[in-house]
Every structure is written in C-alpha cells, then in structure tokens.
Design a protein around this motif. Structure first.
Motif, PDB file in Angstrom:
ATOM      1  N   ARG A  27       0.841  -1.193   0.000  1.00  0.00           N
ATOM      2  CA  ARG A  27       0.000   0.000   0.000  1.00  0.00           C
ATOM      3  C   ARG A  27       0.876   1.243   0.000  1.00  0.00           C
ATOM      4  NH1 ARG A  27      -2.882  -0.737   4.328  1.00  0.00           N
ATOM      5  NH2 ARG A  27      -4.710  -1.613   3.271  1.00  0.00           N
ATOM      6  N   GLY A  28       0.612   2.122  -0.976  1.00  0.00           N
ATOM      7  CA  GLY A  28       1.332   3.383  -1.088  1.00  0.00           C
ATOM      8  C   GLY A  28       0.547   4.299  -2.003  1.00  0.00           C
ATOM      9  N   PRO A  29      -0.398   5.050  -1.473  1.00  0.00           N
ATOM     10  CA  PRO A  29      -1.311   5.849  -2.297  1.00  0.00           C
ATOM     11  C   PRO A  29      -0.622   6.813  -3.248  1.00  0.00           C
ATOM     12  CG  PRO A  29      -2.071   5.774  -0.030  1.00  0.00           C
ATOM     13  CD  PRO A  29      -0.700   5.179  -0.030  1.00  0.00           C
ATOM     14  N   LEU A  30       0.477   7.440  -2.820  1.00  0.00           N
ATOM     15  CA  LEU A  30       1.144   8.420  -3.677  1.00  0.00           C
ATOM     16  C   LEU A  30       1.779   7.770  -4.891  1.00  0.00           C
ATOM     17  CD1 LEU A  30       2.117  11.262  -4.297  1.00  0.00           C
ATOM     18  CD2 LEU A  30       4.071  10.865  -2.786  1.00  0.00           C
ATOM     19  N   VAL A  31       2.601   6.748  -4.669  1.00  0.00           N
ATOM     20  CA  VAL A  31       3.298   6.138  -5.811  1.00  0.00           C
ATOM     21  C   VAL A  31       2.342   5.323  -6.674  1.00  0.00           C
ATOM     22  CG1 VAL A  31       5.483   6.090  -4.559  1.00  0.00           C
ATOM     23  CG2 VAL A  31       4.025   4.052  -4.540  1.00  0.00           C
ATOM     24  N   THR A  32       1.195   4.922  -6.093  1.00  0.00           N
ATOM     25  CA  THR A  32       0.220   4.147  -6.862  1.00  0.00           C
ATOM     26  C   THR A  32      -0.684   5.046  -7.691  1.00  0.00           C
ATOM     27  OG1 THR A  32       0.213   2.534  -5.048  1.00  0.00           O
ATOM     28  CG2 THR A  32      -1.512   2.298  -6.686  1.00  0.00           C
ATOM     29  N   SER A  33      -0.727   6.333  -7.378  1.00  0.00           N
ATOM     30  CA  SER A  33      -1.685   7.250  -7.996  1.00  0.00           C
ATOM     31  C   SER A  33      -1.591   7.288  -9.516  1.00  0.00           C
ATOM     32  CB  SER A  33      -1.503   8.671  -7.430  1.00  0.00           C
ATOM     33  OG  SER A  33      -0.199   9.165  -7.727  1.00  0.00           O
ATOM     34  N   ASP A  34      -0.387   7.123 -10.055  1.00  0.00           N
ATOM     35  CA  ASP A  34      -0.243   7.122 -11.517  1.00  0.00           C
ATOM     36  C   ASP A  34       0.467   5.868 -12.007  1.00  0.00           C
ATOM     37  OD1 ASP A  34       2.259   7.652 -10.535  1.00  0.00           O
ATOM     38  OD2 ASP A  34       2.653   9.398 -11.810  1.00  0.00           O
ATOM     39  N   ALA A  35       0.460   4.822 -11.183  1.00  0.00           N
ATOM     40  CA  ALA A  35       1.155   3.585 -11.541  1.00  0.00           C
ATOM     41  C   ALA A  35       0.335   2.755 -12.520  1.00  0.00           C
ATOM     42  CB  ALA A  35       1.455   2.767 -10.289  1.00  0.00           C
ATOM     43  N   LYS A  81       6.995  -1.877   7.131  1.00  0.00           N
ATOM     44  CA  LYS A  81       7.052  -0.581   6.469  1.00  0.00           C
ATOM     45  C   LYS A  81       8.199  -0.572   5.455  1.00  0.00           C
ATOM     46  CE  LYS A  81       3.813   1.028   9.188  1.00  0.00           C
ATOM     47  NZ  LYS A  81       2.437   1.270   8.691  1.00  0.00           N
ATOM     48  N   VAL A  82       7.978   0.082   4.315  1.00  0.00           N
ATOM     49  CA  VAL A  82       8.986   0.126   3.262  1.00  0.00           C
ATOM     50  C   VAL A  82       9.056   1.527   2.664  1.00  0.00           C
ATOM     51  CG1 VAL A  82       8.893  -2.318   2.614  1.00  0.00           C
ATOM     52  CG2 VAL A  82       7.264  -0.710   1.596  1.00  0.00           C
ATOM     53  N   ASN A  83      10.242   1.899   2.198  1.00  0.00           N
ATOM     54  CA  ASN A  83      10.421   3.169   1.497  1.00  0.00           C
ATOM     55  C   ASN A  83      10.027   3.004   0.037  1.00  0.00           C
ATOM     56  OD1 ASN A  83      11.550   4.515   3.751  1.00  0.00           O
ATOM     57  ND2 ASN A  83      13.525   3.556   3.362  1.00  0.00           N
ATOM     58  N   LEU A  84       9.265   3.961  -0.488  1.00  0.00           N
ATOM     59  CA  LEU A  84       8.785   3.876  -1.859  1.00  0.00           C
ATOM     60  C   LEU A  84       9.208   5.095  -2.672  1.00  0.00           C
ATOM     61  CD1 LEU A  84       5.114   2.629  -1.197  1.00  0.00           C
ATOM     62  CD2 LEU A  84       7.121   1.244  -1.796  1.00  0.00           C
ATOM     63  N   GLU A  85       9.631   4.832  -3.906  1.00  0.00           N
ATOM     64  CA  GLU A  85       9.978   5.914  -4.835  1.00  0.00           C
ATOM     65  C   GLU A  85       9.660   5.464  -6.255  1.00  0.00           C
ATOM     66  OE1 GLU A  85      13.787   8.368  -6.722  1.00  0.00           O
ATOM     67  OE2 GLU A  85      14.142   6.865  -5.179  1.00  0.00           O
ATOM     68  N   ARG A  86       8.980   6.324  -7.004  1.00  0.00           N
ATOM     69  CA  ARG A  86       8.749   6.041  -8.410  1.00  0.00           C
ATOM     70  C   ARG A  86      10.012   6.306  -9.222  1.00  0.00           C
ATOM     71  NH1 ARG A  86       3.396   9.745  -8.568  1.00  0.00           N
ATOM     72  NH2 ARG A  86       4.774  10.876  -7.139  1.00  0.00           N
ATOM     73  N   ALA A  87      10.083   5.706 -10.408  1.00  0.00           N
ATOM     74  CA  ALA A  87      11.236   5.924 -11.282  1.00  0.00           C
ATOM     75  C   ALA A  87      11.362   7.409 -11.609  1.00  0.00           C
ATOM     76  CB  ALA A  87      11.087   5.107 -12.562  1.00  0.00           C
ATOM     77  N   ALA A  88      12.600   7.877 -11.732  1.00  0.00           N
ATOM     78  CA  ALA A  88      12.859   9.287 -12.011  1.00  0.00           C
ATOM     79  C   ALA A  88      12.413   9.651 -13.426  1.00  0.00           C
ATOM     80  CB  ALA A  88      14.342   9.594 -11.841  1.00  0.00           C
ATOM     81  N   ALA A  89      11.913  10.864 -13.587  1.00  0.00           N
ATOM     82  CA  ALA A  89      11.566  11.390 -14.912  1.00  0.00           C
ATOM     83  C   ALA A  89      12.724  12.234 -15.429  1.00  0.00           C
ATOM     84  CB  ALA A  89      10.307  12.244 -14.815  1.00  0.00           C
ATOM     85  N   LEU A  90      12.921  12.251 -16.725  1.00  0.00           N
ATOM     86  CA  LEU A  90      14.056  12.959 -17.302  1.00  0.00           C
ATOM     87  C   LEU A  90      13.984  14.464 -17.082  1.00  0.00           C
ATOM     88  CD1 LEU A  90      14.533  11.064 -20.700  1.00  0.00           C
ATOM     89  CD2 LEU A  90      15.920  10.881 -18.621  1.00  0.00           C
TER      90      LEU A  90
END
Length: 207
Positions: A27-35, A81-90
């Motif tokens: 569960r991670g609402p922020l990183v899932t929002s556009d996943a 608990k885990v740290n979440l980060e989406r892939a970087a955008a150019l």
C-alpha cells in the motif's frame, strides 16, 4: 533509474510465498496514484515491477529468488514498512544521486547515536562491497540516498562476514519520512554502492 529521494513510507499488506519467488502487495497511495502495469517502483531500494494496481492505493510485485537472496525483501512480512519511490523522470531534478535499484548486499545497523538535530547511524557492511564505499561518497540505504560521513574497521571483527563499517548522519526529515527513523540496532538494510565505482574497477581489471 531512481534518485534515492523517498516519496512515502508504504506498508506490506499481503505476502504470498512461492517455491522460488514471492508476490507482495504494497500500500502506497502516492506512488500508486499514476502507476500502471510494468512500471518500476523502488521498494526499500529494490527496483520492482508493478504487476497489478489494486483500488488505486496498492500494487502487487513479483520478487524472484535472486532478489530474495541478495536483499532484505525476503524477510518482509505483512505489516512491514517500506520506502517507496517512483522511477525518475528525465525532466525532474536529481535531488539525490543515480540509483539503479540493484541491491549489492545487506548491511546491519550496529549503533545509533542521537543528538539534538540528527542521528548518527553506524552500519556494518559485507567485505564484498566495502571497497566501493568512500568517505563523503554516496550510498543508498534501503532506497535512501545518503552521504557517507565516516568509515572504520571493527577491532576485533564484530559482525560475521563484515570487517568494515560506515556511518551516515540522518537529519530530522530523513528520520521522519523514511523507515531509517525506525531502524533499530540489529536491523538488516539494503545497500547499493555508487555504480561508477564498479565500472571504474571493471575497466581497470580489463586494462
């Protein structure tokens, strides 16, 4: 590719253990929002691929045996608990450093020294990757881009398979917005060293 700037703390809400793999629901609402299916998300420093998005706030990933063996992901259970980060955008700023999400090994938190403004955390690291860690260099700990503030050796060795340790200084933002604020002495953490160091070593060997 990631930057080591954690976007949110997520939670493992389901685990499925397979013969030589595992499937996690996170569960991670922020990183899932556009996943979407096929996207890459760093989970405590491990680059994993989204298999399915669930209810707009959770996603599932498959973890193969190599990743379970090399990282601490294999020890995660429901509620972790885990740290979440989406892939970087150019077109985004590089706030940390270039992080691949390919864990080189795990370290062990051996001490925490709190002060009024930060915590100094000492981590034992495997001999196999110690040579890539330099003072004031970058290292990724559980997906967090950090600067090495100190290096040293155990006398006598106090950790099986580890002769060296390094320290990082965690500011209040890091303590409150990442799982490193919760990591107690004895905790296992994922480590990724600067990939440039490994390329330089390989080129010298090929010399």
């Amino acid at each position: 590719m990631f930057t080591g700037i954690v976007e949110e703390i997520g939670e493992i809400v389901a685990t499925e253990r397979l013969v030589d793999a595992a499937r996690l629901t996170i569960r991670g609402p922020l990183v899932t929002s556009d996943a979407a299916h096929g996207d890459s998300i760093s989970v405590s420093g491990v680059c994993l691929t989204v298999v399915e998005v669930i209810d707009g706030d959770s996603f599932t990933v498959d973890v193969m045996a190599e990743t379970l063996h090399r990282s601490s992901v294999g020890k995660l259970d429901t509620g972790a608990k885990v740290n979440l980060e989406r892939a970087a955008a150019l077109n985004s700023r590089l706030g940390g450093h270039l992080v691949q999400g390919h864990v080189d090994g795990t370290g062990t938190v051996v001490s925490r020294t709190p002060s009024d403004n930060w915590d100094v955390v000492r981590i034992a690291l495997p001999d196999t990757i110690a040579r890539y860690v330099v003072e004031k260099g970058s290292i990724t700990v559980d997906g967090v881009s950090l600067t090495v503030s100190g290096l040293g050796e155990f006398v006598p060795p106090a950790e099986p398979g580890a002769r060296d340790w390094f320290e990082v200084s965690l500011i209040p933002t890091t303590l409150s917005l990442t799982t490193l604020g919760l990591a107690e002495v004895g905790a296992s953490v994922n480590l990724e060293v600067d990939v440039i160091a490994k390329y330089v070593e390989r080129l010298q060997q090929r010399g």
